[in-house]
Design an enzyme around this catalytic site. Structure first.
Site, mmCIF file in Angstrom:
data_model
loop_
_atom_site.group_PDB
_atom_site.id
_atom_site.type_symbol
_atom_site.label_atom_id
_atom_site.label_comp_id
_atom_site.label_asym_id
_atom_site.label_seq_id
_atom_site.Cartn_x
_atom_site.Cartn_y
_atom_site.Cartn_z
ATOM 1 C CE LYS A 48 -3.887 -2.318 1.962
ATOM 2 N NZ LYS A 48 -4.794 -2.725 3.330
ATOM 3 C CD GLN A 92 -3.730 -4.398 6.267
ATOM 4 O OE1 GLN A 92 -3.735 -3.396 5.689
ATOM 5 N NE2 GLN A 92 -4.040 -5.540 5.952
ATOM 6 C CG ASP A 115 -9.716 -0.310 4.387
ATOM 7 O OD1 ASP A 115 -9.527 -0.928 3.423
ATOM 8 O OD2 ASP A 115 -9.026 -0.194 5.453
HETATM 9 N N1 GUN Z 1 -6.993 -6.931 6.052
HETATM 10 C C1 GUN Z 1 -7.515 -7.687 4.865
HETATM 11 N N2 GUN Z 1 -8.078 -7.149 3.948
HETATM 12 C C2 GUN Z 1 -8.027 -5.530 4.244
HETATM 13 C C3 GUN Z 1 -8.389 -4.247 3.784
HETATM 14 O O1 GUN Z 1 -8.659 -4.406 2.644
HETATM 15 N N3 GUN Z 1 -8.011 -3.330 4.449
HETATM 16 C C4 GUN Z 1 -7.723 -3.419 5.725
HETATM 17 N N4 GUN Z 1 -7.408 -2.214 6.340
HETATM 18 N N5 GUN Z 1 -7.147 -4.529 6.221
HETATM 19 C C5 GUN Z 1 -7.290 -5.653 5.795
#
Ligand code: GUN
Length: 278
Positions: A48, A92, A115
């Site tokens: 990311k 996350q 998100d």
């Molecule tokens: N954990 C697994 N997929 C995601 C996601 O798309 N965003 C976040 N923040 N955590 C995750």
């Protein structure tokens, strides 16, 4: 069978975002919060941050130790909510067991919730008023669109009912006029239900879960799974070698849905900036 190239589609999305940010000289910041030592989360967060760098978005990483308290994390989010240089906040998941994920997600300002996990944004998705599209389902939609496959009126089956993927995935397909079925661990006749799908999306998290006998001839198969097989190799939910000859399009793992999730995160971060400038 045609392979859907998630890397190529995501590269095009990121390039479009990079150009727009450059042309408009936008200053955009994304806070990325990671708690604890989950190895997979570390890889995702690094990817990311790399995407941010490519697009011209400043990423601010907050890597907190496993023993961080819920209160400390809430305090950080409060600070980020109030920091005007931070346009998007990403926490996350998963978080350590002693932290209430729902509480943390609920605390992120909906305007910075890139998100789209906050209840306000989930509610907006339900009514088709999208501030932010949920990253993985939105990425899947882009991949399906890239094949030129008609969605309206088609039988779409989503395997998995998580808040992050399954449920919002079904909603995005529904908004494009698909007939949508969500399957889960209690579904009876799973093979038969999946066998009806013109578009089959699997988000289960088990290697080899989707076998060829579950797939309709000519179906579009999207594999959201991210698993390790017995040899420790990264693989999806779909028994790729046996399914590939039966479907019209299929996403590989890696190189399918994964890169798209990150591209859509970049899109949401740009959108957050625009919404905050209104
Ligand atoms: N954990 C697994 N997929 C995601 C996601 O798309 N965003 C976040 N923040 N955590 C995750």
């Amino acid at each position: 069978m045609t392979l859907i190239d998630g890397k190529a589609v995501s590269a095009a999305v990121k390039e479009r975002i990079r150009k727009e940010i450059e042309e408009k000289k936008l200053k955009i910041g994304l806070a990325v919060v990671i708690v604890g030592n989950d190895q997979a989360s570390r890889v995702y967060v690094n990817n990311k941050k790399k995407a941010c760098e490519f697009c011209g978005i400043s990423s601010y990483e907050y890597a907190l130790p496993e023993e961080t308290t819920e209160f400390q994390l809430l305090k950080l989010i409060d600070d980020l909510n109030n920091d005007s240089s931070v346009n998007g906040i990403l926490v996350q998941l998963p978080l350590p067991k002693h932290i209430d994920e729902k509480k943390i997600i609920g605390y992120i300002s909906p305007e910075k919730d890139v998100d789209a996990f906050n209840a306000v944004n989930v509610g907006k998705i339900m009514i088709g008023d999208y501030a932010f599209l949920p990253c993985t389902p939105a990425g899947v939609m882009e991949l399906i669109h890239s094949t030129g496959t008609e969605i309206s009126g088609k039988e779409c089956v989503v395997i998995g009912r998580s808040n992050i993927v399954g449920k919002p995935m079904a909603m995005l397909l529904l908004h494009e006029n698909a007939t949508v079925t969500i399957c889960h661990s209690k579904t009876e006749n799973l093979r038969e239900v999946c066998g009806r799908a013109d578009i089959l999306v699997s988000a289960v998290g088990r290697a080899g879960f989707v076998t060829a006998d579950m797939v309709k001839e000519g179906a579009v198969v999207i594999d959201v799974g991210m698993n390790r097989n017995e040899e420790g190799k990264l693989c999806g939910d779909v028994d790729f070698d046996n399914v590939k000859d039966k479907c019209s399009y299929i996403t590989p793992v890696p190189g399918g849905v994964g890169p798209m999730t990150i591209a859509m995160l970049m899109e949401n971060t740009l959108r957050a900036k625009k919404l905050q400038c209104l």
